[in-house]
Design a protein around this motif. Structure first.
Motif, PDB file in Angstrom:
ATOM      1  N   ILE A   5      13.367   3.013 -51.190  1.00 19.36           N
ATOM      2  CA  ILE A   5      14.298   4.101 -50.922  1.00 19.36           C
ATOM      3  C   ILE A   5      15.718   3.531 -50.893  1.00 19.36           C
ATOM      4  CG2 ILE A   5      12.618   5.462 -49.612  1.00 19.36           C
ATOM      5  CD1 ILE A   5      14.012   4.535 -47.039  1.00 19.36           C
ATOM      6  N   THR A  23      14.893   8.669 -53.320  1.00 18.14           N
ATOM      7  CA  THR A  23      13.762   7.970 -53.916  1.00 18.14           C
ATOM      8  C   THR A  23      13.935   8.019 -55.434  1.00 18.14           C
ATOM      9  OG1 THR A  23      12.409   9.987 -54.004  1.00 18.14           O
ATOM     10  CG2 THR A  23      12.301   8.671 -51.980  1.00 18.14           C
ATOM     11  N   VAL A  35       6.385   6.431 -50.769  1.00 16.26           N
ATOM     12  CA  VAL A  35       7.086   5.655 -51.800  1.00 16.26           C
ATOM     13  C   VAL A  35       7.180   4.197 -51.372  1.00 16.26           C
ATOM     14  CG1 VAL A  35       8.407   7.668 -52.540  1.00 16.26           C
ATOM     15  CG2 VAL A  35       9.354   6.149 -50.791  1.00 16.26           C
TER      16      VAL A  35
END
Length: 756
Positions: free
Chosen positions: A245, A268, A242
């Motif tokens: 966060i 996330t 990702v």
């Protein structure tokens, strides 16, 4: 009465309680101590009502614990309320719980069993109330720190060495970061990721405005509870995929001297995790530095000031590329900066307040506490999207708010943890005694001050040895009580410490010896107000602010409106320190400039004044030749002196002067006439005042006065002659002295105020 009539009864009861609360608050706002001193009857009435209320309260407490078999405290005076406060709270909690259960049964929320069903129903134990951080007594939960691989060390014998074993995403090798350096005049270890934090660049997405990405529904999604090392590794794989966060921590600092990170929440856009950080292998969580220190992955936190310290102190984790939503809300000028406010503003979500003060060491974690912890990060990325867009819209070519927030976030990430050192001499630093005394209104003698310092130090040493919070040894109000009473025998000490914690009870003899020695040494010791705080020479005199173009002295570092003033590194000369402080105060508290001279005040008010000319010495006039008496010509004005001075004739009465008509030889103008009129008004006022004094000195004629007993009730004030005196037979009685005021013993932390 059935359940349909409960609403009316409830409204009536609520109205009565509201009125009682208003009356109590009104009484609390009045200065009863002043009224005690003004009237002896009022003092007796107050004491009588106070005893009556205490007796009724004691009876209510005894009735409330009748079914439980416990003993209720007896409230004899005001001090007994404070001494037995914990027992009173327990009784009130039991009353409220029983009332809540009865209301649930009455309204049908809980179906009441019939007698036959109650006999057949199995006994089910009621779930205990979850502990909160206010449980300062013996810990009901086993201390998890006793099982840690690295034992807790609260001593200050050694410097805190970073816990890092491996340094991913490194610019500077780990070996160079684990060497002591001279930092602000003291030896210490630098922040291992200082070079990486300063060199990091934020992703381009931080500077681009885009529609906020909706969060997943809270009810239809679940979070993963991570309590194994394999679970941490699985989570790490997903976090590497990702770009953003959200991180938050839950901390416990009651039954631990330094504190414990109990939970770590990570979210996330698609998933939430709640990590148990109380496992013996908790330092293995350092593998998360692969994500936490990756500048390509944005880390969003809120109010990260203490989170950064806790992460490196307990887990050896550091954050590179952080965006703090607290600084974003501050840059946008929001009225509040808390996460609760942001969640209400952008998500219309309000977390359950019951878990704000929960003990996060509880395992297994209750579902309510689990959801509360998860909500802190579940919506945080959505809040970040809104704040980022508003920052971009509010930025100007001369001031980019995104850069300002990023710079403040980097400064927060550069913080360095140091072991708390106890300053016995000056009481400075974390948990010192100096600030505690400054906030307390009581006055301590030399002996009491010495006992206070000795008991404060003893409490800190015991808390370090037992790894408990200092309040678990004995709270602050007991510390002041010890200083005031200075007990010299065990009986007085036990009464002063009541209710006593087990930690203090086991060391009561040691504490008594400390108090005795301190009292003897304090007889020749200093007053507490004479012990000035030391000038911090270990840090630069002033430091340069990253937010404004001004310098602030280090010793005046403080917090304005919830945000600390930033203090990095640049020194200036001492003569500029005062000017820098004034400028910092002006920017922190915007206010109009205050004039410093009378001239400035007159200019601000528009008052025009003529400059006063200094008096010049006039040369002595030449003596004129003496003329015969019959040939000398003079005028009244010449004999009157200077023009601006009043004329005071010698041979002529004032009345004749006031009625004097000007002659052909006099110099007559409007100014002279104004003086005459002014003197006439003064003479009339003097005559009127003399007549009034003479009238008041005349003895009162009781024979000619109206009868008080046979006066007509129909007579009104309008019928009486104007300014006619009437006889008041009770006037002398009202001037009698009041009764003897009740002596009230001094209590620490309290003072008397008097109102007009």
């Amino acid at each position: 009465m059935d359940s349909t009539q409960l609403k009316a009864v409830q409204d009536k009861l609520t109205a009565a309680l509201v009125q009682v609360s208003r009356n109590v608050n009104q009484l609390a706002s009045e200065d009863l101590n002043f009224h005690r001193a003004s009237s002896g009857d009022f003092t007796e009435s107050i004491d009588e009502q106070s005893e009556r209320i205490l007796a009724l309260t004691s009876k209510v407490l005894q009735i409330a614990v009748g079914e439980t078999g416990k003993s209720a405290p007896t409230l004899e005076d005001e001090d007994s309320i404070e001494d037995n406060w914990r027992d009173v709270v327990d009784v009130i909690d039991s009353i409220l719980e029983r009332a809540d259960a009865c209301l649930d049964e009455f309204t049908g929320v809980i179906k009441k069993l019939s007698p036959s069903e109650e006999e057949q129903a199995p006994l089910v134990k009621k779930a205990p109330k979850f502990p909160t951080i206010y449980d300062y007594g013996p810990s009901k939960i086993p201390k998890p720190q006793l099982l840690f691989d690295r034992k807790v060390d609260n001593s200050t014998a050694e410097l805190f060495r970073p816990l890092l074993k491996v340094k991913p995403n490194a610019i500077t090798p780990l070996e160079d970061c684990l060497k002591t350096q001279d930092i602000d005049g003291k030896e210490g270890y630098p922040t291992p990721y200082e070079s990486e934090i300063r060199a990091s660049k934020y992703p381009k997405s931080v500077y681009e405005q885009s529609p906020p990405i909706d969060y997943l529904p809270f009810e239809s999604t679940t979070a993963t509870f991570v309590d194994t090392l394999d679970g941490v590794k699985e989570m790490l794989k997903e976090l590497k995929q990702v770009k953003e966060i959200a991180i938050d921590l839950e901390h416990h600092d009651v039954h631990s001297y330094a504190g414990l990170v109990s939970l770590m929440q990570i979210s996330t856009r698609e998933k939430d995790w709640v990590v148990d950080t109380l496992k013996p292998w908790r330092e293995e969580l350092q593998i998360l530095n692969e994500v936490f220190t990756d500048p390509k992955i944005l880390k969003v936190l809120h109010g990260s000031f203490m989170d950064i310290i806790w992460l490196q102190r307990d887990l050896g984790l550091y954050v590179v590329g952080m965006f703090d939503t607290f600084h974003a809300a501050n840059a946008l000028g929001y009225p509040k900066r808390s996460l609760k406010f942001l969640l209400q503003k952008f998500v219309n979500f309000e977390a359950d307040k019951r878990y704000q003060m929960a003990d996060w060491r509880i395992r297994p974690l209750p579902s309510g506490m689990f959801d509360y912890a998860r909500s802190d990060t579940h919506y945080l990325l959505f809040v970040y999207d809104h704040l980022r867009n508003e920052l971009i819209q509010a930025s100007t070519p001369d001031g980019n708010l995104i850069d300002q927030v990023n710079e403040r976030s980097q400064n927060a990430a550069l913080q360095r943890y140091e072991r708390p050192v106890y300053d016995e001499a000056h009481g400075q630093g974390q948990g010192g005694w100096y600030d505690m005394l400054c906030r307390n209104s009581g006055i301590l003698s030399k002996e009491q001050f010495a006992v206070f310092k000795a008991a404060h130090k003893w409490r800190d040493e015991v808390a370090r040895a037992e790894d408990e919070g200092v309040q678990c040894v004995f709270p602050k109000h007991v510390l002041f009580r010890l200083a005031q009473t200075m007990p010299l025998d065990m009986g007085v000490l036990l009464r002063t410490l009541s209710p006593m914690t087990p930690i203090t009870k086991a060391r009561a003899d040691d504490l008594l010896d400390v108090i005795k020695e301190a009292k003897i040494a304090g007889a020749d010791g200093p007053e507490w107000r004479d012990v000035a705080p030391p000038l911090k020479t270990s840090k630069p005199l002033v430091t340069e602010s990253k937010d404004e173009d001004f310098l602030i002295p280090e010793r005046f570092k403080t917090t304005f409106f919830g945000e600390p003033l930033h203090m990095p590194s640049k020194q200036i000369s001492p003569e500029h320190a005062l000017a820098a402080l004034k400028e910092a105060h002006r920017l922190a508290f915007p206010s109009p400039p205050v004039p410093t001279t009378v001239k400035e005040v007159r200019e601000n008010l528009g008052i025009k004044t003529t400059p006063a000319t200094p008096p010049t010495e006039q040369p002595a006039p030449a003596l004129a030749p003496v003329e015969p008496e019959e040939k000398k010509v003079f005028t009244v004005k010449e004999l009157g002196g200077p023009r601006k001075r009043k004329v005071t004739p010698v041979d002529q009465p004032t009345e004749d002067l006031l009625t004097l008509e000007p002659s052909d030889d006099d110099i007559y103008d409007e100014e002279t006439e104004a003086k005459r009129r002014k003197m006439l008004r003064k003479e009339k006022k003097k005559a009127k005042k003399a007549a009034k004094v003479q009238a008041e000195s005349t003895p009162f004629d009781y024979g000619a006065a109206d009868s008080v007993l046979n006066s007509s009730s129909a007579q009104t004030s309008e019928a009486l002659p104007k300014k006619k005196k009437t006889f008041d037979p009770y006037k002398k009685a009202l001037e009698a002295p009041s009764g003897v005021r009740k002596l009230k013993r001094d209590e620490s932390g309290k003072s008397l105020t008097f109102r007009k």
